[in-house]
Design a protein around this motif. Structure first.
Motif, PDB file in Angstrom:
ATOM      1  N   GLY A 104       1.256  -1.438   0.279  1.00 24.23           N
ATOM      2  CA  GLY A 104      -0.101   0.139  -0.055  1.00 24.23           C
ATOM      3  C   GLY A 104       0.895   1.809   0.098  1.00 24.23           C
ATOM      4  O   GLY A 104       0.414   2.134  -0.552  1.00 24.23           O
ATOM      5  N   ARG A 105       1.839   0.844   0.074  1.00 17.14           N
ATOM      6  CA  ARG A 105       2.856   2.463   0.243  1.00 17.14           C
ATOM      7  C   ARG A 105       4.348   2.629  -0.745  1.00 17.14           C
ATOM      8  O   ARG A 105       4.480   3.438  -1.163  1.00 17.14           O
ATOM      9  CB  ARG A 105       3.886   2.496   1.913  1.00 17.14           C
ATOM     10  N   GLU A 106       3.851   1.444  -1.449  1.00 16.97           N
ATOM     11  CA  GLU A 106       4.558   2.227  -2.673  1.00 16.97           C
ATOM     12  C   GLU A 106       4.367   1.613  -4.064  1.00 16.97           C
ATOM     13  O   GLU A 106       4.433   2.184  -4.870  1.00 16.97           O
ATOM     14  CB  GLU A 106       5.740   0.158  -2.888  1.00 16.97           C
ATOM     15  N   LEU A 107       2.608   1.188  -4.285  1.00 17.20           N
ATOM     16  CA  LEU A 107       2.323   0.853  -5.038  1.00 17.20           C
ATOM     17  C   LEU A 107       1.190   2.328  -5.436  1.00 17.20           C
ATOM     18  O   LEU A 107       0.475   1.897  -4.890  1.00 17.20           O
ATOM     19  CB  LEU A 107       1.722  -0.257  -5.243  1.00 17.20           C
ATOM     20  N   PRO A 108       0.859   2.715  -6.040  1.00 11.44           N
ATOM     21  CA  PRO A 108       0.017   4.063  -6.643  1.00 11.44           C
ATOM     22  C   PRO A 108      -1.471   3.172  -6.334  1.00 11.44           C
ATOM     23  O   PRO A 108      -1.863   2.347  -6.888  1.00 11.44           O
ATOM     24  CB  PRO A 108       0.567   4.392  -7.632  1.00 11.44           C
ATOM     25  N   GLY A 109      -2.085   3.975  -6.139  1.00 13.29           N
ATOM     26  CA  GLY A 109      -4.181   3.699  -5.534  1.00 13.29           C
ATOM     27  C   GLY A 109      -3.456   1.558  -4.830  1.00 13.29           C
ATOM     28  O   GLY A 109      -5.268   1.434  -4.359  1.00 13.29           O
ATOM     29  N   PHE A 110      -2.840   1.427  -4.062  1.00 15.57           N
ATOM     30  CA  PHE A 110      -2.539   0.197  -3.480  1.00 15.57           C
ATOM     31  C   PHE A 110      -3.009   0.247  -2.311  1.00 15.57           C
ATOM     32  O   PHE A 110      -3.960  -0.633  -1.595  1.00 15.57           O
ATOM     33  CB  PHE A 110      -1.415  -0.315  -3.367  1.00 15.57           C
ATOM     34  N   SER A 111      -3.167   1.187  -1.939  1.00 16.74           N
ATOM     35  CA  SER A 111      -4.078   1.519  -0.655  1.00 16.74           C
ATOM     36  C   SER A 111      -5.175   1.669  -0.486  1.00 16.74           C
ATOM     37  O   SER A 111      -5.903   1.154   1.112  1.00 16.74           O
ATOM     38  CB  SER A 111      -3.658   3.251   0.144  1.00 16.74           C
ATOM     39  N   GLY A 112      -6.170   1.733  -1.312  1.00 19.84           N
ATOM     40  CA  GLY A 112      -7.768   1.559  -1.483  1.00 19.84           C
ATOM     41  C   GLY A 112      -7.810   0.156  -1.095  1.00 19.84           C
ATOM     42  O   GLY A 112      -8.883  -0.331  -0.022  1.00 19.84           O
ATOM     43  N   PHE A 113      -7.089  -0.535  -1.016  1.00 20.51           N
ATOM     44  CA  PHE A 113      -7.337  -2.582  -0.334  1.00 20.51           C
ATOM     45  C   PHE A 113      -7.256  -2.347   1.146  1.00 20.51           C
ATOM     46  O   PHE A 113      -7.194  -3.643   1.537  1.00 20.51           O
ATOM     47  CB  PHE A 113      -6.108  -3.285  -1.009  1.00 20.51           C
ATOM     48  N   ASN A 114      -6.789  -0.898   1.413  1.00 24.91           N
ATOM     49  CA  ASN A 114      -6.914  -0.876   3.414  1.00 24.91           C
ATOM     50  C   ASN A 114      -8.939  -1.271   3.837  1.00 24.91           C
ATOM     51  O   ASN A 114      -8.854  -1.671   4.818  1.00 24.91           O
ATOM     52  CB  ASN A 114      -6.982  -0.162   3.325  1.00 24.91           C
ATOM     53  N   ASN A 115      -9.439  -1.105   2.665  1.00 22.69           N
ATOM     54  CA  ASN A 115     -11.192  -0.994   3.049  1.00 22.69           C
ATOM     55  C   ASN A 115     -11.294  -2.698   3.190  1.00 22.69           C
ATOM     56  O   ASN A 115     -10.150  -3.541   2.858  1.00 22.69           O
ATOM     57  CB  ASN A 115     -11.804  -0.546   2.075  1.00 22.69           C
ATOM     58  N   ARG A 116     -12.048  -3.280   4.028  1.00 24.22           N
ATOM     59  CA  ARG A 116     -12.176  -4.512   3.940  1.00 24.22           C
ATOM     60  C   ARG A 116     -13.931  -4.433   3.294  1.00 24.22           C
ATOM     61  O   ARG A 116     -14.810  -4.370   3.399  1.00 24.22           O
ATOM     62  CB  ARG A 116     -13.167  -4.964   5.626  1.00 24.22           C
TER      63      ARG A 116
END
Length: 388
Positions: A104-116
């Protein structure tokens, strides 16, 4: 070896001096924290973000060290915690057992996967979660040609359920649109970029109006807010992430104005493509619904109760209509969505940029029908509880 040697004792006066020193340091620390500029203090938000990196079982384990009763509540099969692992998570925000915390910190947009995903609807997975990514305000506010004339509204579905000829209460539901200019490409003939699917009139507010009309038809009084939050945000020179700060005032005013208000729904349209946001039921095309709950609201479990019940009822009556229940939290998300103002507050993502109003209206009717069943069942239970 001198057997008569006596162990050296810490002098009493030195112990007293140490206690006094500790007290002085405590008072100095408190004084510093309360007198320094607010910008340099620890805020509740800062502490919340910091402690959110730690699993809840960590705190349960620490309590168990002091009170054995808490150890009984520790999840079975869960390995005991290691101090080194906890410190590693706190300092790096990386959880060894969860690859999302690293990527999530390295790939753009991957922080959206924080959602459950709490309840997955048909086809729902972590690759097609609802997307909340409004473009710059200047792009949202641009004038665009639109088919202002609405298509013929589909006939409301007839059901065999009992009608509710008299409204139990007026203004029981408040409906608003935080991202009020979210629109739909089928009604924007000169727009082919999904990121520019915004309009000042032909937008998601029409879905809210239809939903309210259908609620009224089912015996539930509803109020639709028509505030242009996008315009207010622009006029006050606020940032996009402050959308919910602006819409929050409307929710507060609604509770102050309508004494019978019980439910609060924020209607959005998703930024996912049509193949994800559309389904067919009995040969008719519907815009699918995703239910979103803010996981950073301390009382979000109360919002989850109504979300689970509604989702179950939708699945039973309109299989495939719901995309499921999603908890939004973490970096890049508001995480509260004004749901701390009511235990009966939810976000509904209606369709996506590729859906048309006919499909959206059909879904609004379906949701109103299901919600009315839920509403009157809840009212019946509440009345019986008061009487007996």
């Amino acid at each position: 070896m001198n057997l008569n040697h006596k162990p050296t004792r810490f002098p009493f006066y030195k112990k007293g001096g140490l206690y006094i020193l500790c007290i002085v340091l405590l008072f100095v620390s408190i004084g510093a924290l309360t007198t320094i500029a607010p910008a340099y203090r620890f805020s509740s938000k800062t502490l919340t973000e910091w402690t959110s990196k730690v699993e809840s079982t960590t705190f349960l384990y620490l309590l168990g060290m002091e009170n054995r009763a808490f150890q009984e509540a520790f999840p079975k099969g869960k390995t005991l915690l290691k101090l080194s692992d906890t410190l590693f998570e706190l300092t790096t925000s990386i959880k060894p057992h969860d690859v999302r915390s690293l990527l999530g910190r390295e790939l753009p947009g991957f922080s959206g996967f924080n959602n459950r995903i709490v309840v997955a609807g048909e086809g729902t997975n972590y690759t097609n979660l609802p997307i909340e990514s409004p473009p710059p305000l200047d792009d949202i506010l641009k004038d665009r040609e639109a088919e202002v004339k609405e298509p013929t509204k589909p006939e409301k579905e007839t059901t065999d359920k009992e009608e509710n000829p008299v409204k139990l209460e007026e203004n029981a539901v408040f409906i608003y649109n935080t991202h009020n200019r979210e629109s739909f490409l089928p009604h924007l003939p000169k727009v082919d970029d999904p990121d520019l699917a915004f309009h000042g009139e032909v937008n998601v507010t029409k879905v809210s109006e239809r939903f309210a009309e259908s609620l009224e038809d089912n015996g539930i009084g509803a109020v639709v807010d028509h505030t242009d939050f996008t315009k207010i945000l622009h006029e006050k020179d606020m940032e996009r992430w402050q959308f919910y700060d602006v819409s929050r005032n409307a929710v507060k005013e609604a509770f102050a104005s309508y004494e019978n208000l019980k439910y609060v729904f924020d209607i959005h349209r998703d930024a996912q493509p049509r193949d994800i946001t559309t389904t067919k039921i009995n040969g008719k095309s519907f815009a699918r619904i995703a239910i979103v709950v803010g996981g950073e609201n301390a009382g979000f479990e109360e919002n989850m109760t109504i979300a689970r019940e509604l989702n179950s009822m939708i699945d039973k009556k309109y299989p495939g209509l719901s995309r499921g229940i999603i908890i939004n939290e973490g970096p890049g998300n508001n995480g509260v969505y004004n749901q701390d103002l009511s235990e009966n507050a939810l976000i509904f993502e209606f369709g996506g940029y590729g859906n048309n109003l006919e499909e959206l209206y059909r879904t609004a009717d379906a949701l109103a029908e299901v919600f009315s069943d839920f509403y009157f069942d809840a009212e019946k239970v509440s009345t019986e509880a008061k009487e007996g």
